[in-house]
Design an enzyme around this catalytic site. Structure first.
Site, PDB file in Angstrom:
ATOM      1  CG  HIS A 231       1.080  17.258  -7.319  1.00 52.33           C
ATOM      2  ND1 HIS A 231      -0.029  17.539  -6.533  1.00 52.33           N
ATOM      3  CD2 HIS A 231       1.830  18.382  -7.324  1.00 52.33           C
ATOM      4  CE1 HIS A 231       0.059  18.780  -6.105  1.00 52.33           C
ATOM      5  NE2 HIS A 231       1.170  19.315  -6.563  1.00 52.33           N
TER       6      HIS A 231
ATOM      7  CB  CYS B 101      -0.864   0.056   1.251  1.00 52.81           C
ATOM      8  SG  CYS B 101      -1.904  -1.381   1.472  1.00 52.81           S
TER       9      CYS B 101
ATOM     10  CG  ASP C  47      -4.571  18.507  -3.427  1.00 56.85           C
ATOM     11  OD1 ASP C  47      -4.344  18.200  -4.606  1.00 56.85           O
ATOM     12  OD2 ASP C  47      -5.711  18.685  -2.964  1.00 56.85           O
TER      13      ASP C  47
END
Ligand code: CAO
Length: 431
Positions: free
Chosen positions: A404, A348, A408
């Site tokens: 990105h 993950c 953010d």
């Protein structure tokens, strides 16, 4: 024999101004009689402007996006006079020549004009690759973003491009993109081949299979992800005091040694729970985020054969000592070359720790489809101002790289600040 002529936009009917959407030539290009010079377009029609003579382009007076109308000067051409062009060019005169005939094709008229009139010739700017396609096919390609110069031969008569060719080209590009180990074909120029033996003795050794695979994955991630790296430092003075005390007990009871990494994993897990977008992946179409409810942590391990990333499954269910044990077992297996594919799947979030080796910081590459990776560099003592005086503190440099498209900048900063908070005071991990 040669002569300079001006080529102007002829009578194009009652359409007023039209936009130049393609300029197929540049000064110095040699063009044939009837070769397309540029393409203009209105809402309803595409028109090519063919050359009225054979010759060399002197000046191109328009660029893509310019608006032109009847009489606009578009090109000056140094005409080459030979028997061919003389016989094919009816307007040979001293005064500027205007094009007398233009192929105008709309969706409606394509049904009625003869096949040869429907075709449009597209040349790439370098004029090296001529592509034949009708305006409808060309428009279709433009809508799909297909670069016609990359499809050299069509399946139509005399190699003309058909809509089917564009569809196949787009399908192929997409399947290349979705295939795990293919480059994107994004037009990145290849590196030059250098003959190093010109400069001295050399020896060639094949890359290990791991290095070859890792190289492809890293390049693929580097090219596909817009990545940002956020840097932060954690004060681990107290954590280290605790860890060292713990290790005294561990050594006394002949247990395994705890390194800072186990605490870092714990801190990352806590931050992932607070910011679930760090435990997500972007769907293949880039439209949705898939949030994971499990917490598997990949750890980059340096082995003689190259970098591998085994995964600690259900890391959030493990204690510090259990994490240490998992890391020990996985890194041992990795260095022995005994990791199974399942050991490296299902991650993950990845942590890449170079702290045992050195360095003040680096910019790790996200292990896609994960959305972030934490780089850990070597902790060092630093003077930290507490408002009254400088206090010596053990500071740990952290480098968080994130995708990105998903994260953010503000969330990236919050996440790494959360990690430092947990490491500054590991008691917070109990809350
Ligand atoms: N700052 C200061 N010291 C650190 C440290 C840090 N951030 N991290 C580890 N150390 C110390 C340890 O405490 C240990 O000290 P002692 O020898 O005094 O006990 C020593 O450095 C060696 O630690 P380690 O590297 O063996 O153990 P680890 O748990 O920190 O790391 C592993 C385990 C598997 C991650 C590591 O061995 C490894 O392979 N690192 C390389 C990963 C890599 O190649 N990443 C780059 C990938 S490209 O992006």
């Amino acid at each position: 024999m040669s002569d300079i002529i001006e080529i102007k936009v002829p009578d194009i009917g009652d359409v007023g101004e039209v936009e130049v959407i393609e300029v197929s030539i540049q000064p110095g290009d040699v063009v044939e009689l009837e070769q397309s010079l540029l393409v203009m377009e209105t809402d309803k029609a595409s028109m090519e402007l063919p050359s009225t003579a054979r010759g060399t382009i002197q000046e191109v007076k328009v660029k893509v996006g310019d608006k032109v109308s009847e009489g606009s000067l578009v090109v000056t051409l140094l005409k080459t006079i030979d028997s061919d062009s003389v016989s094919k060019t009816p307007e040979i005169s001293e005064k500027p020549i205007e094009i007398q005939k233009i192929k105008t094709v709309t969706e409606e008229v394509t049904k009625t004009v003869a096949p040869s009139e429907k075709e449009i010739i597209i040349t790439t700017p370098s004029n090296t690759n001529t592509v034949y396609a009708s305006p409808g096919v060309r428009r279709f390609a433009r809508e799909l973003g297909a670069d016609l110069s990359k499809i050299s031969v069509g399946s139509g008569r005399k190699g003309r491009l058909l809509k089917e060719d564009i569809k196949n080209f787009v399908k192929q590009s997409l399947s290349k993109k979705s295939s795990n180990h293919q480059m994107t074909g994004s037009g990145i120029p290849a590196l030059p081949t250098v003959n190093f033996s010109k400069f001295g003795d050399t020896e060639e050794k094949p890359l290990s299979k791991i290095k070859r695979l890792t190289g492809k994955n890293l390049s693929c991630n580097w090219l596909n992800l817009p990545m940002v790296t956020q840097h932060e430092e954690a004060d681990i003075t107290e954590m280290e005091a605790f860890r060292k005390a713990l290790n005294v007990e561990q050594v006394a009871s002949q247990q395994i040694k705890v390194t800072p990494l186990a605490f870092i994993i714990k801190a990352v897990l806590a931050a992932m729970k607070a910011y679930p977008q760090f435990n997500s992946s972007l769907s293949a179409d880039g439209e949705r985020l898939i949030y994971k409810k499990y917490f598997n942590i990949g750890i980059a391990v340096d082995t003689p054969n190259g970098l591998v990333v085994p995964v600690i499954k259900q890391a959030d269910q493990k204690s510090i000592l259990e994490l240490v044990e998992s890391m020990r077992a996985l890194s041992f297996k990795a260095r022995e070359g005994k990791l199974l594919p399942a050991d490296m799947q299902g991650g993950c979030f990845t942590i890449s720790s170079l702290g045992g080796i050195g360095g003040t910081g680096f910019t790790p590459i996200v292990n896609a489809p994960e959305v972030a990776i934490l780089g850990v560099a070597r902790a060092s003592m630093k003077p930290v101002w507490d408002g009254k005086e400088f206090i010596p503190k053990l500071m740990l440099p952290l480098d968080l790289t994130y995708d990105h498209r998903v994260i953010d900048g503000a969330d990236g900063a919050r996440f790494v600040v959360a990690i430092t908070k947990y490491l500054n005071d590991v008691r917070r991990l109990l809350l």
